[in-house]
Design a protein around this motif. Structure first.
Motif, PDB file in Angstrom:
ATOM      1  N   LEU A   1       0.858  -1.181   0.000  1.00 10.34           N
ATOM      2  CA  LEU A   1       0.000   0.000   0.000  1.00 10.34           C
ATOM      3  C   LEU A   1       0.897   1.234   0.000  1.00 10.34           C
ATOM      4  CD1 LEU A   1      -2.450  -1.367   2.696  1.00 10.34           C
ATOM      5  CD2 LEU A   1      -2.844  -1.301   0.228  1.00 10.34           C
ATOM      6  N   SER A   2       0.742   2.062  -1.005  1.00  9.32           N
ATOM      7  CA  SER A   2       1.699   3.156  -1.201  1.00  9.32           C
ATOM      8  C   SER A   2       1.101   4.538  -1.002  1.00  9.32           C
ATOM      9  CB  SER A   2       2.314   3.060  -2.604  1.00  9.32           C
ATOM     10  OG  SER A   2       1.299   3.084  -3.594  1.00  9.32           O
ATOM     11  N   SER A   3      -0.137   4.600  -0.514  1.00  5.01           N
ATOM     12  CA  SER A   3      -0.743   5.902  -0.240  1.00  5.01           C
ATOM     13  C   SER A   3      -1.771   5.758   0.876  1.00  5.01           C
ATOM     14  CB  SER A   3      -1.429   6.466  -1.489  1.00  5.01           C
ATOM     15  OG  SER A   3      -2.608   5.731  -1.792  1.00  5.01           O
ATOM     16  N   LYS A   4      -2.073   6.873   1.492  1.00  8.60           N
ATOM     17  CA  LYS A   4      -3.107   6.903   2.533  1.00  8.60           C
ATOM     18  C   LYS A   4      -4.437   6.422   1.972  1.00  8.60           C
ATOM     19  CE  LYS A   4      -5.001  10.843   3.056  1.00  8.60           C
ATOM     20  NZ  LYS A   4      -5.182  12.284   3.317  1.00  8.60           N
ATOM     21  N   GLU A   5      -4.749   6.836   0.761  1.00  8.86           N
ATOM     22  CA  GLU A   5      -6.030   6.466   0.156  1.00  8.86           C
ATOM     23  C   GLU A   5      -6.130   4.957  -0.046  1.00  8.86           C
ATOM     24  OE1 GLU A   5      -5.275  10.625  -0.228  1.00  8.86           O
ATOM     25  OE2 GLU A   5      -4.055   8.945  -0.931  1.00  8.86           O
ATOM     26  N   GLU A   6      -5.051   4.342  -0.531  1.00  6.60           N
ATOM     27  CA  GLU A   6      -5.048   2.886  -0.698  1.00  6.60           C
ATOM     28  C   GLU A   6      -5.219   2.180   0.640  1.00  6.60           C
ATOM     29  OE1 GLU A   6      -2.131   2.467  -4.632  1.00  6.60           O
ATOM     30  OE2 GLU A   6      -1.500   1.688  -2.681  1.00  6.60           O
ATOM     31  N   ALA A   7      -4.511   2.656   1.648  1.00  9.93           N
ATOM     32  CA  ALA A   7      -4.572   2.014   2.963  1.00  9.93           C
ATOM     33  C   ALA A   7      -5.958   2.144   3.585  1.00  9.93           C
ATOM     34  CB  ALA A   7      -3.519   2.619   3.887  1.00  9.93           C
ATOM     35  N   GLN A   8      -6.577   3.303   3.436  1.00 12.44           N
ATOM     36  CA  GLN A   8      -7.894   3.513   4.043  1.00 12.44           C
ATOM     37  C   GLN A   8      -8.991   2.724   3.329  1.00 12.44           C
ATOM     38  OE1 GLN A   8      -8.531   7.761   4.353  1.00 12.44           O
ATOM     39  NE2 GLN A   8      -7.030   7.987   5.995  1.00 12.44           N
ATOM     40  N   LYS A   9      -8.729   2.306   2.087  1.00 17.69           N
ATOM     41  CA  LYS A   9      -9.687   1.476   1.352  1.00 17.69           C
ATOM     42  C   LYS A   9      -9.340  -0.012   1.431  1.00 17.69           C
ATOM     43  CE  LYS A   9     -10.763   5.096  -2.043  1.00 17.69           C
ATOM     44  NZ  LYS A   9     -10.631   5.506  -3.473  1.00 17.69           N
ATOM     45  N   SER A  10      -8.292  -0.328   2.153  1.00 26.71           N
ATOM     46  CA  SER A  10      -7.800  -1.700   2.217  1.00 26.71           C
ATOM     47  C   SER A  10      -8.789  -2.633   2.911  1.00 26.71           C
ATOM     48  CB  SER A  10      -6.469  -1.724   2.980  1.00 26.71           C
ATOM     49  OG  SER A  10      -6.108  -3.033   3.340  1.00 26.71           O
ATOM     50  N   PRO A  11      -8.841  -3.909   2.485  1.00 29.01           N
ATOM     51  CA  PRO A  11      -9.645  -4.903   3.200  1.00 29.01           C
ATOM     52  C   PRO A  11      -8.948  -5.406   4.461  1.00 29.01           C
ATOM     53  CG  PRO A  11      -8.543  -5.945   1.361  1.00 29.01           C
ATOM     54  CD  PRO A  11      -8.237  -4.466   1.260  1.00 29.01           C
ATOM     55  N   ALA A  12      -7.679  -5.021   4.632  1.00 27.43           N
ATOM     56  CA  ALA A  12      -6.903  -5.432   5.804  1.00 27.43           C
ATOM     57  C   ALA A  12      -6.943  -4.333   6.855  1.00 27.43           C
ATOM     58  CB  ALA A  12      -5.460  -5.723   5.409  1.00 27.43           C
ATOM     59  N   ILE A  13      -7.326  -4.699   8.072  1.00 19.76           N
ATOM     60  CA  ILE A  13      -7.311  -3.723   9.165  1.00 19.76           C
ATOM     61  C   ILE A  13      -5.881  -3.331   9.499  1.00 19.76           C
ATOM     62  CG2 ILE A  13      -7.722  -3.431  11.641  1.00 19.76           C
ATOM     63  CD1 ILE A  13     -10.247  -5.045  11.329  1.00 19.76           C
ATOM     64  N   TRP A  14      -5.034  -4.342   9.680  1.00 21.26           N
ATOM     65  CA  TRP A  14      -3.640  -4.092  10.064  1.00 21.26           C
ATOM     66  C   TRP A  14      -2.830  -3.939   8.784  1.00 21.26           C
ATOM     67  CZ3 TRP A  14      -2.328  -2.438  14.567  1.00 21.26           C
ATOM     68  CH2 TRP A  14      -0.991  -2.436  14.971  1.00 21.26           C
ATOM     69  N   THR A  15      -2.840  -2.724   8.246  1.00 21.87           N
ATOM     70  CA  THR A  15      -2.223  -2.491   6.939  1.00 21.87           C
ATOM     71  C   THR A  15      -0.707  -2.630   6.975  1.00 21.87           C
ATOM     72  OG1 THR A  15      -2.237  -0.109   7.389  1.00 21.87           O
ATOM     73  CG2 THR A  15      -4.089  -1.013   6.125  1.00 21.87           C
ATOM     74  N   THR A  16      -0.119  -2.587   8.155  1.00 17.54           N
ATOM     75  CA  THR A  16       1.325  -2.772   8.275  1.00 17.54           C
ATOM     76  C   THR A  16       1.743  -4.119   7.702  1.00 17.54           C
ATOM     77  OG1 THR A  16       1.272  -1.463  10.304  1.00 17.54           O
ATOM     78  CG2 THR A  16       3.260  -2.764   9.892  1.00 17.54           C
ATOM     79  N   PHE A  17       0.922  -5.150   7.966  1.00 19.29           N
ATOM     80  CA  PHE A  17       1.215  -6.497   7.467  1.00 19.29           C
ATOM     81  C   PHE A  17       0.017  -7.386   7.753  1.00 19.29           C
ATOM     82  CE2 PHE A  17       2.978 -10.794   7.705  1.00 19.29           C
ATOM     83  CZ  PHE A  17       3.854 -10.829   6.623  1.00 19.29           C
ATOM     84  N   SER A  18      -0.612  -7.907   6.721  1.00 15.72           N
ATOM     85  CA  SER A  18      -1.740  -8.823   6.896  1.00 15.72           C
ATOM     86  C   SER A  18      -1.676  -9.923   5.853  1.00 15.72           C
ATOM     87  CB  SER A  18      -3.077  -8.080   6.769  1.00 15.72           C
ATOM     88  OG  SER A  18      -3.362  -7.347   7.939  1.00 15.72           O
TER      89      SER A  18
END
Length: 251
Positions: free
Chosen positions: A208-225
């Motif tokens: 995930l390379s942007s805030k927008e991608e991370a906030q739309k992610s299906p993973a809660i723990w975006t650091t590593f899932s």
């Protein structure tokens, strides 16, 4: 105790607590430093103990956080870490107090943090946060809890975004979502790919390379899932040996 704030001006001359004794992750630490510098323009604050130790706090406004949450006008704690002989010396409370003071100075309604239902690697112990006055705001499978310390009783309750409630995705094999926030995630990803593909299991990694991608992610723990055949498996950044054992139970 002396704490220092890591800023864009001094970050290259200071350690950032992660992977202190692991030379092989030096490139990943440098990537995290670049990530931190970019986030500092968005309000990220990083304090650490003025020693060679893993004692630090990292936080930023929740609307800028790389996590799928709704928490307008809250501060989000990315990480609060006190390890080894530095535990039980009041460091966590003092670092948290810095975050509270900053959030109040910014006119925010409170602070939020993601913890686990039970004690788990890489997730904070929720009992410390409960002791500090945080209360449960939302939950998501299998063990994530959104905790908040609120001083404005009229504030909207923070919550996880709806896309993370199912804890599943439409993918086959191993899928790993990660960011540059943790050097261990960046440092391990190629080794995990090599092992997985060697076992004949499909593998894809999504950085995930942007805030927008991370906030739309299906993973809660975006650091590593880690997901397997579309189902969430773990947020833990594992050694190769431990990950191989996990693969053997899945594939």
């Amino acid at each position: 105790m002396c704490y220092i704030e890591i800023t864009k001006d001094n970050i290259e001359d200071n350690h950032i607590c992660c992977a202190l004794s692991t030379k092989q992750y030096e490139h990943a630490v440098n990537e995290k430093k670049r990530w931190l510098k970019a986030r500092m323009d968005e309000g990220l604050v990083f304090y650490r103990l003025h020693e060679r130790a893993k004692v630090f706090i990292e936080y930023l406004p929740a609307n800028e956080a790389w996590v799928p949450i709704n928490a307008p006008n809250f501060m989000y704690i990315n990480c609060l870490w006190v390890s080894g002989r530095y535990k039980n010396n009041g460091h966590a409370k003092r670092l948290l107090d810095k975050c509270i003071a900053d959030a109040k100075a910014c006119g925010m309604d409170g602070i939020i943090h993601i913890a686990g239902k039970k004690k788990l690697p890489y997730l904070s112990d929720k009992h410390f946060f409960e002791h500090m006055g945080f209360t449960l705001q939302d939950e998501a499978a299998p063990y994530f809890q959104l905790m908040a310390l609120t001083w404005n009783g009229l504030a909207d309750s923070p919550a996880f975004k709806s896309q993370v409630k199912s804890d599943s995705i439409n993918e086959k094999g191993i899928t790993i979502y990660y960011t540059a926030q943790c050097p261990f995630a960046v440092g391990m990803i190629n080794d995990l790919r090599e092992l997985t593909e060697k076992k004949g299991v499909q593998f894809q990694s999504i950085q995930l390379s942007s805030k927008e991608e991370a906030q739309k992610s299906p993973a809660i723990w975006t650091t590593f899932s880690v997901f397997f055949d579309g189902r969430f498996v773990t947020h833990e950044i594992m050694s190769i040996n431990k990950f191989e054992k996990l693969l053997n139970t899945l594939a």
